[in-house]
Design an enzyme around this catalytic site. Structure first.
Site, PDB file in Angstrom:
ATOM      1  N   GLU A 181     -22.078  14.582  20.987  1.00 56.92           N
ATOM      2  CA  GLU A 181     -21.729  13.837  19.769  1.00 56.92           C
ATOM      3  C   GLU A 181     -21.909  12.347  20.022  1.00 56.92           C
ATOM      4  O   GLU A 181     -21.964  11.923  21.186  1.00 56.92           O
ATOM      5  CB  GLU A 181     -20.278  14.147  19.380  1.00 56.92           C
ATOM      6  CG  GLU A 181     -19.281  13.584  20.373  1.00 56.92           C
ATOM      7  CD  GLU A 181     -17.913  14.256  20.339  1.00 56.92           C
ATOM      8  OE1 GLU A 181     -17.857  15.476  20.076  1.00 56.92           O
ATOM      9  OE2 GLU A 181     -16.937  13.551  20.585  1.00 56.92           O
ATOM     10  N   LYS A 227     -21.346   8.395  20.645  1.00 59.61           N
ATOM     11  CA  LYS A 227     -20.302   7.564  21.250  1.00 59.61           C
ATOM     12  C   LYS A 227     -20.171   6.343  20.335  1.00 59.61           C
ATOM     13  O   LYS A 227     -21.071   5.505  20.261  1.00 59.61           O
ATOM     14  CB  LYS A 227     -20.698   7.144  22.661  1.00 59.61           C
ATOM     15  CG  LYS A 227     -19.626   6.341  23.363  1.00 59.61           C
ATOM     16  CD  LYS A 227     -19.966   6.135  24.818  1.00 59.61           C
ATOM     17  CE  LYS A 227     -18.849   5.461  25.575  1.00 59.61           C
ATOM     18  NZ  LYS A 227     -18.351   4.244  24.986  1.00 59.61           N
ATOM     19  N   ASP A 244     -19.086   2.908  18.752  1.00 58.76           N
ATOM     20  CA  ASP A 244     -18.784   1.614  19.340  1.00 58.76           C
ATOM     21  C   ASP A 244     -17.754   0.890  18.475  1.00 58.76           C
ATOM     22  O   ASP A 244     -18.088   0.061  17.642  1.00 58.76           O
ATOM     23  CB  ASP A 244     -20.087   0.808  19.428  1.00 58.76           C
ATOM     24  CG  ASP A 244     -19.974  -0.310  20.430  1.00 58.76           C
ATOM     25  OD1 ASP A 244     -18.948  -0.386  21.127  1.00 58.76           O
ATOM     26  OD2 ASP A 244     -20.915  -1.122  20.522  1.00 58.76           O
TER      27      ASP A 244
END
Ligand code: IVH
Length: 698
Positions: A133, A135, A137
């Protein structure tokens, strides 16, 4: 999760509620709540709005109005209860139920293959499924639901202790205030995820900040984490945060506090949350049986990272099976069953060669760093704004420094920090000018502002910048007269000020490079068309300090002719929604200046539209002009909507709550907290219905 049957029903319900008045208050309140929660889910979680903004607002107002009439029917999970009262003093520190760990990082296929090998060793099986999936930010958060209701939202902090930011989390419409966990025997659950800000929301927000003379925020990540820690929840609400939730904690501290037993995999757990209305990575999530497929997906995904509405800095690969996760365990830093695959950094180092000082349209001096050309995320960066002196001082930047430059997605590049360990001692302090680099007038700085300013209204750079702003797309939208042409015409003396646009001597332009007959005709047409632009575009285009597009709309809607502002004072302006003393003062100053009035007259003479033909507009010369009203309690002598219409007809306006901006509070029976608040303030005139009638009837 809504079935298509639910969706149809709720949509019909929304349309019905828009047309008809309530049956019983309790029923209508429940229906309105369901519909608004559904509309929020469609908008924030599915990015697929079902209602027009005005329809949504109408339903929301109906709910608010009904709840005010029946305070006993207000529940904590009503959409109206996202609006927090007042400011937080500071955020209490809270400890996490389970430490919020970090992730181990990988950067390439070899790292991932190594990690896969270690996983097989630790899990003691050949058969591992991986869930991949994005990541996100943003800013990590932990949410706790007790008996199905959102009880606490906390920042990650140091992983052990975080800050309780519940009031701010409640402003994020993607996050449900309640969910049907009890149906699954779950009395307490902790969910983790990320608060993100969509790139377009971030861009619009920064645009607004710059137009108000503030420095833009560096990137969506900082904007998200900074916003979470703002002490004013109303401001948080305005910033339009979003969220993605990607983890259910597994712990059994007390009865009923656990991850539902029937969930065997990470994929199932997120599907479970998704079905309860939570925003999860589900649409961007994939399960693979082999690390080679994972690696292929990582590379494909990286290639399309910019097509996502929010920033991602990599992918997270998680062992899907919970039993295997438990077997593999965690270090004190990260779980062994998950790893981040980090995308190529959008950071690079370069040398800071010099700093130039640019003059903006309202005279603000912006330091701009000139750096050795460096490639970041597909573009060459040579110039980076340093925003203002405070930023330069805070980062302790010096000429000759090696600097770390970041360019997140489509966002403008910025300097993260100087690499002080690489200093040689030859670096030089950045000196700020005392005089304007364009006109040499002495610069000034207000105590509450970060920017030095040139206050010479005739400063040539400012004049050119003001014309550029006037013709820009969001202002008068004069195509063909872009920044470069304005600059050229200004330098050649063809264009001296904004009204000059309507008196261009076409003979001097004919024959100039790039100006054939066709482009001249197009430009003439664009100039002609700009005369009919709505008033808010002109107000925005005039470049009044602190007046962005939204404020310009508010201002335009409040008058019938731009001249009306000549008589408005700070107090009157401050009664308008979202206009505080700073903006109000700036508007009053602008319209008080002779040279600005002259420009407006010249524009009017040239045929530029100065009026607001907005229908339903308020009168500004009625006997209630500038006065603000609010009705509370049960009114028995008239209908609230009729009374509000009378106030508006007579030039007054209706406020949404009790504040120092409120002049009159009209109280009916059973008035509650509003009356209390008004009494406490001591500045509000409190009227009975009779007194109100005498007032409006003269
Ligand atoms: S899982 C035990 N999944 O990245 C669970 N983290 O650099 C560990 N993050 O602290 C976290 N997207 O704030 C996970 N899909 C995702 C994520 C994610 C972003 C953040 C998270 C974490 C940080 C580590």
């Amino acid at each position: 999760m809504y079935t298509s049957h639910d969706e149809k029903r709720l949509y019909e319900q929304a349309k019905h509620l828009l047309k008809h008045d309530e049956a019983t208050a309790a029923d209508t309140i429940t229906q309105l709540r369901d519909v608004i929660i559904y509309a929020d889910w469609k908008y924030y979680v599915q990015s697929d709005p079902v209602l027009a903004d005005v329809e949504y607002d109408t339903l929301y107002k109906k709910l608010k109005h009904l709840e005010e009439k029946h305070p006993a029917l207000v529940t904590q999970d009503s959409p109206t209860q996202r609006v927090a009262q007042g400011l937080s003093e500071r955020f209490p520190t809270v400890s996490h139920l389970v430490p919020m760990l970090s992730l181990d990082n990988t950067y390439n296929a070899d790292d991932l293959t190594d990690w896969d090998r270690r996983c097989h060793e630790l899990a003691e099986t050949d058969d591992i499924e991986y869930c991949v999936e994005p990541k996100y930010d943003g800013a990590g958060i932990s949410l706790i639901y007790n008996d199905g209701s959102l009880a606490r939202g906390a920042t990650r902090g140091d992983g052990v202790m975080g800050e309780d930011v519940t009031a701010n989390i409640r402003q994020i419409k993607a996050i449900p205030l309640s969910a049907a966990f009890m149906k699954y025997g779950v009395r307490q659950i902790e969910i983790r995820g990320e608060i993100v800000i969509h790139k377009n929301v971030f861009e619009a927000f920064n645009k607004q900040r710059v137009s108000e003379g503030l420095s833009p925020l560096a990137n969506p990540r900082n904007a998200a984490s900074g916003t979470l820690r703002i002490l004013d929840p109303a401001e948080v609400r305005k910033r339009g945060l979003n969220s993605i939730l990607y983890h259910i904690s597994d712990y059994t501290l007390k009865e009923g506090a656990h991850r539902p037993k029937e969930l065997g995999t990470h994929y199932d757990a997120l599907k479970f949350l998704y079905n309860l209305g939570f925003p999860t990575p589900t649409p961007d999530m994939q399960v693979f049986k082999h690390i080679d497929q994972v690696i292929k997906y990582c590379h494909e995904f990286e290639a399309r990272r910019d097509t996502l509405p929010f920033e991602v800095d990599g992918l997270v690969i998680k062992v899907n099976d919970f039993a295997l996760q438990d077997k593999m365990g965690a270090t004190t830093h990260h779980p062994r069953w998950a790893v981040a695959f980090k995308f190529k950094a959008r950071q690079a180092t370069s040398k800071l060669r010099k700093v130039e000082f640019q003059v903006g349209r309202v005279g603000a001096i912006t330091p701009v760093a000139k750096i050795d050309p460096v490639h970041i995320g597909g573009v060459t960066v040579t110039s980076v704004s340093l925003f203002n002196e405070d930023v330069v001082r805070e980062k302790d930047l010096r000429i000759g420094d090696t600097v770390l430059v970041e360019r997140a997605g489509d966002v403008i590049p910025y300097i993260v920090k100087p690499l002080t360990e690489l200093r040689t001692g030859e670096e030089k302090e950045i000196k700020f000018p005392t005089h304007c680099p364009a006109c040499n007038s002495e610069l000034e700085k207000q105590p509450d502002e970060a920017a030095w300013r040139c206050i010479n209204i005739n400063c040539p750079v400012q004049v050119a910048e003001r014309i550029i702003h006037y013709v820009s797309k969001d202002a008068m939208d004069i195509r063909g007269l872009g920044a470069a042409n304005v600059q050229k015409f200004y330098e050649l003396g063809i264009l001296k000020d904004i009204p000059g646009i309507y008196h261009i001597n076409w003979d001097t332009i004919r024959g100039m490079e790039g100006f054939g007959e066709k482009s001249i005709t197009n430009l003439q047409q664009a100039i002609e068309q700009s005369k009919n632009q709505p008033l808010y575009r002109l107000i925005f285009g005039l470049g009044i300090r602190h007046v962005g597009e939204t404020t310009a709309k508010t201002l335009a809607n409040a008058v019938s002719h731009i001249h009306d502002f000549y008589d408005w004072d700070v107090e009157k302006l401050s009664t308008l929604e979202d206009i505080g003393p700073k903006v109000a003062t700036s508007v009053v100053d602008f319209f008080a200046r002779k040279e600005n009035k002259r420009i407006i007259d010249m524009l009017g003479d040239a045929g530029v539209n100065l009026v607001n033909d907005h229908k339903g507009q308020k009168s500004n010369d009625g006997e209630l002009a500038g006065k603000t009203f609010l009705f509370t309690g049960t009114l028995s002598h008239f209908k609230r909507s009729d009374a509000e219409a009378i106030v508006e007809e007579k030039g007054g306006s209706i406020l949404g709550g009790v504040s120092s901006k409120l002049n009159y509070l009209v109280v009916g029976e059973d008035a509650g907290s509003k009356l209390e608040k008004a009494k406490k303030l001591g500045t509000v005139n409190i009227l009975t219905e009779q007194e109100f009638l005498s007032l409006v009837n003269g």
